[in-house]
Motif scaffolding. Structure first.
Motif, PDB file in Angstrom:
ATOM      1  N   SER A   1     -36.694  30.918   6.679  1.00 50.57           N
ATOM      2  CA  SER A   1     -36.859  32.425   6.271  1.00 50.57           C
ATOM      3  C   SER A   1     -37.022  33.118   7.398  1.00 50.57           C
ATOM      4  N   THR A   2     -36.898  34.231   6.352  1.00 43.74           N
ATOM      5  CA  THR A   2     -36.835  35.399   7.668  1.00 43.74           C
ATOM      6  C   THR A   2     -37.421  36.653   7.339  1.00 43.74           C
ATOM      7  N   VAL A   3     -38.051  37.706   8.247  1.00 44.77           N
ATOM      8  CA  VAL A   3     -38.150  38.668   7.565  1.00 44.77           C
ATOM      9  C   VAL A   3     -37.597  39.918   8.167  1.00 44.77           C
ATOM     10  N   VAL A   4     -37.116  40.632   7.271  1.00 47.06           N
ATOM     11  CA  VAL A   4     -36.585  41.918   8.662  1.00 47.06           C
ATOM     12  C   VAL A   4     -37.420  43.238   7.528  1.00 47.06           C
ATOM     13  N   LEU A   5     -37.542  43.556   8.619  1.00 48.64           N
ATOM     14  CA  LEU A   5     -37.915  45.127   8.462  1.00 48.64           C
ATOM     15  C   LEU A   5     -37.304  46.407   9.123  1.00 48.64           C
ATOM     16  N   VAL A   6     -37.358  47.395   8.493  1.00 41.26           N
ATOM     17  CA  VAL A   6     -36.606  48.669   9.201  1.00 41.26           C
ATOM     18  C   VAL A   6     -37.610  49.473   8.146  1.00 41.26           C
ATOM     19  N   PHE A   7     -37.756  50.294   9.067  1.00 41.36           N
ATOM     20  CA  PHE A   7     -38.934  51.980   9.129  1.00 41.36           C
ATOM     21  C   PHE A   7     -38.702  52.763   9.555  1.00 41.36           C
ATOM     22  N   GLU A   8     -39.403  54.551   9.284  1.00 42.83           N
ATOM     23  CA  GLU A   8     -38.427  55.357  10.318  1.00 42.83           C
ATOM     24  C   GLU A   8     -40.476  55.629  10.600  1.00 42.83           C
ATOM     25  N   ALA A   9     -39.882  55.764  12.429  1.00 40.02           N
ATOM     26  CA  ALA A   9     -40.820  56.365  13.037  1.00 40.02           C
ATOM     27  C   ALA A   9     -40.795  57.270  13.811  1.00 40.02           C
ATOM     28  N   PRO A  10     -41.243  57.836  15.075  1.00 41.97           N
ATOM     29  CA  PRO A  10     -41.578  58.920  15.540  1.00 41.97           C
ATOM     30  C   PRO A  10     -40.056  58.620  16.144  1.00 41.97           C
ATOM     31  N   VAL A  11     -39.371  59.234  16.747  1.00 39.97           N
ATOM     32  CA  VAL A  11     -38.210  59.290  17.983  1.00 39.97           C
ATOM     33  C   VAL A  11     -39.292  59.515  19.299  1.00 39.97           C
ATOM     34  N   GLU A  12     -38.717  59.451  20.569  1.00 37.40           N
ATOM     35  CA  GLU A  12     -39.808  59.781  21.927  1.00 37.40           C
ATOM     36  C   GLU A  12     -39.269  61.201  21.335  1.00 37.40           C
TER      37      GLU A  12
ATOM     38  N   VAL B   1     -38.149  42.931   4.494  1.00 33.09           N
ATOM     39  CA  VAL B   1     -37.547  42.125   3.438  1.00 33.09           C
ATOM     40  C   VAL B   1     -38.033  40.690   3.763  1.00 33.09           C
ATOM     41  N   PRO B   2     -38.066  39.545   2.907  1.00 33.17           N
ATOM     42  CA  PRO B   2     -38.684  38.500   3.121  1.00 33.17           C
ATOM     43  C   PRO B   2     -37.003  37.843   2.493  1.00 33.17           C
ATOM     44  N   VAL B   3     -36.149  37.078   3.478  1.00 31.96           N
ATOM     45  CA  VAL B   3     -34.966  36.838   2.728  1.00 31.96           C
ATOM     46  C   VAL B   3     -35.205  35.207   3.518  1.00 31.96           C
ATOM     47  N   GLY B   4     -35.097  34.732   1.817  1.00 32.73           N
ATOM     48  CA  GLY B   4     -34.703  33.665   1.578  1.00 32.73           C
ATOM     49  C   GLY B   4     -34.030  32.026   2.465  1.00 32.73           C
ATOM     50  N   ALA B   5     -33.840  31.086   2.180  1.00 28.75           N
ATOM     51  CA  ALA B   5     -33.325  29.998   2.711  1.00 28.75           C
ATOM     52  C   ALA B   5     -33.489  28.543   2.048  1.00 28.75           C
ATOM     53  N   THR B   6     -32.010  27.678   2.267  1.00 31.70           N
ATOM     54  CA  THR B   6     -32.067  26.259   1.623  1.00 31.70           C
ATOM     55  C   THR B   6     -32.931  26.107   1.427  1.00 31.70           C
ATOM     56  N   ASN B   7     -33.496  25.748   2.627  1.00 30.03           N
ATOM     57  CA  ASN B   7     -35.202  24.780   2.319  1.00 30.03           C
ATOM     58  C   ASN B   7     -36.188  26.040   1.982  1.00 30.03           C
ATOM     59  N   VAL B   8     -36.191  26.521   2.030  1.00 28.81           N
ATOM     60  CA  VAL B   8     -37.326  28.327   2.037  1.00 28.81           C
ATOM     61  C   VAL B   8     -37.002  29.186   1.144  1.00 28.81           C
TER      62      VAL B   8
END
Lengths: 43, 425
Positions: free
Chosen positions: A1-12, B350-357
């Motif tokens: 499993s994976t988590v992707v974060l996309v966010f806005e933040a100030p530029v230095e 964004v939580p992205v699913g996978a085959t096992n999870v």
């Protein structure tokens, strides 16, 4: 499993004196293991 | 003609091999050209490449033979079967050695598991979704830090330029493909300066100036703590014996505590939503959770979730290998896109699913069902309905969170608060 974060933040922003302030700075590196609650970066 | 046919001598002889190869090559070229032409004609009819006539995305990934072979498998059915299998109870006396073996293989630290008696976990699914001991994951004390929502490995991070997110090894995909179209808000997409939350502020300006007014929006006694916890209006949660003044959610002490916790200082409450800086940019981070990692995820910051988009896609593995070999993997897989705002502007998780999870759970969204036949059927139906209306199917089902937090316009989350998690199958 994976988590992707996309966010806005100030530029230095730089000043004429060469100082930078107020921007987003990463606190991690590619491939680094992180734990929940650890800082990914700071504003 | 009869005489010619009867009297002519037939003589057979071999063609040069080059002529034969040329003929076979020509036929193959003709077949390929015809196939490509048919494909282009189909795409013109359906409006976009790689779509079924009803508009529902068909997964046709490019890549090496392993990826192509994987694309022929019923991954979602396999994932559901895997989930059911892992919900089977393990014999009582096999649980401890079984979970210890799993922990050894995948590197689980059993010292930080909330329930040390492994026999209480009836199956692998329960162990996989384990809790940790309180204090096992301290939050970074800096209030301006963005926290890691879960345990894992940083695969990629950076700044989004030109609307593209870079995947591992330079593969890129567009932010629209990941989050859905019309995201983020125009103020971000067009790179304008200023405060993206002006709409919110202008709607409420003149109504809310102080915390007390904040607690009485539209005649409903919402309080800052209840809003931030996504709770009900305080009027509906009153008990028979009123709490002490100091314990009341809308008491000055409670409001001051929350303001301090949110690092609001003397700023107005909408500083939570509006960035102060003049110039902002979009950033991204990709975190991969290995099988042995803690699979619950927590809010990385104080933010407000305004809406949820559920993409009922496929369930490819998201291992680093496949991320290297399958471009746009995250835009193919089933995922839940939570869209909202934090104090610096747009924020999405964004939580992205996978085959096992394959099962993604969001604690504050009980209607969400991921990796289920029902959602697949609903997606097919929505696609057909969109096609019948002559409209393109956007590829996701959207819900908005506006019930409890009318002021903030969504469900408020505090940094470190548990949001949900990934479950097996």
């Amino acid at each position: 499993s994976t988590v992707v974060l996309v966010f806005e933040a100030p530029v230095e922003q730089g000043s004429d004196a060469g100082e930078t302030k107020g921007g987003w700075r990463w606190n991690v590196e590619k491939g680094q293991r992180v734990k929940m609650g650890q800082a990914l970066g700071y504003v | 003609l009869r005489a010619a046919l009867r009297d002519s001598k037939t003589q057979w002889y071999q063609l040069p091999i080059g002529v034969g190869i040329g003929f076979v090559g020509l036929m193959q070229f003709y077949k390929v050209t015809t196939r490509e032409k048919e494909k282009e004609e189909l795409d013109e009819v359906t409006g976009a490449a790689g779509r079924k006539p009803n508009g529902r995305e068909r997964i046709r990934p490019d890549g090496p033979w392993q990826v192509r072979a994987m694309s022929t498998l019923p991954l979602k059915a396999m994932s559901r079967l895997w989930g059911r299998f892992n919900e089977l109870d393990i014999p009582y006396y096999l649980r401890v050695p079984g979970f210890k073996l799993y922990s050894f293989i995948f590197g689980v630290n059993l010292d930080e598991v909330a329930e040390p008696d492994l026999r209480t976990y009836p199956n692998l699914a329960a162990f996989f979704y384990r809790k940790l001991k309180p204090g096992a994951r301290p939050l970074d004390p800096n209030p301006n830090a963005l926290l890691s929502p879960s345990d894992g490995r940083i695969l990629q991070f950076g700044q989004i330029e030109g609307g593209d997110i870079e995947q591992v090894k330079g593969m890129t995909y567009s932010i629209d493909a990941l989050l859905g179209k019309h995201t983020p808000t125009p103020s971000v997409a067009h790179g304008e300066h200023g405060r993206p939350s002006e709409r919110h502020i202008s709607e409420n300006e003149g109504l809310i100036k102080t915390d007390e007014e904040f607690a009485r929006v539209n005649g409903i006694s919402y309080t800052l703590p209840s809003l931030l916890s996504g709770g009900r209006p305080s009027g509906s949660t009153q008990t028979e014996s009123p709490p002490d003044e100091a314990e009341r959610e809308d008491s000055p002490a409670a409001i001051s505590a929350v303001r301090a916790d949110l690092a609001l200082g003397e700023k107005p409450w909408y500083a939570l939503l509006a960035p102060e800086e003049n110039r902002t940019a979009l950033y991204y981070a990709v975190i991969y959770l290995a099988p042995g990692d803690y699979h619950r995820f927590h809010s990385p910051a104080n933010w407000v979730v305004e809406r949820r988009r559920h993409f009922a896609g496929e369930l490819y593995s998201v291992s680093p290998y496949l991320q290297r070999t399958l471009p746009g993997l995250f835009t193919l897989n089933e995922r839940v896109v939570l869209l909202g705002r934090w104090r610096w502007g747009f924020f999405s998780y964004v939580p992205v699913g996978a085959t096992n999870v394959g099962s993604i759970k969001i604690n504050f969204d009980r209607e969400l069902r991921t990796n289920s036949l029902t959602t697949d059927t609903e997606a097919d139906r929505a696609a057909e309905e969109a096609a019948a209306r002559g409209e393109p199917y956007l590829g996701f089902a959207e819900a908005t969170y506006a019930s409890a937090s009318r002021v903030l316009g969504g469900h408020a989350l505090r940094r470190g608060e548990e949001m949900g998690g990934f479950q097996l199958g």
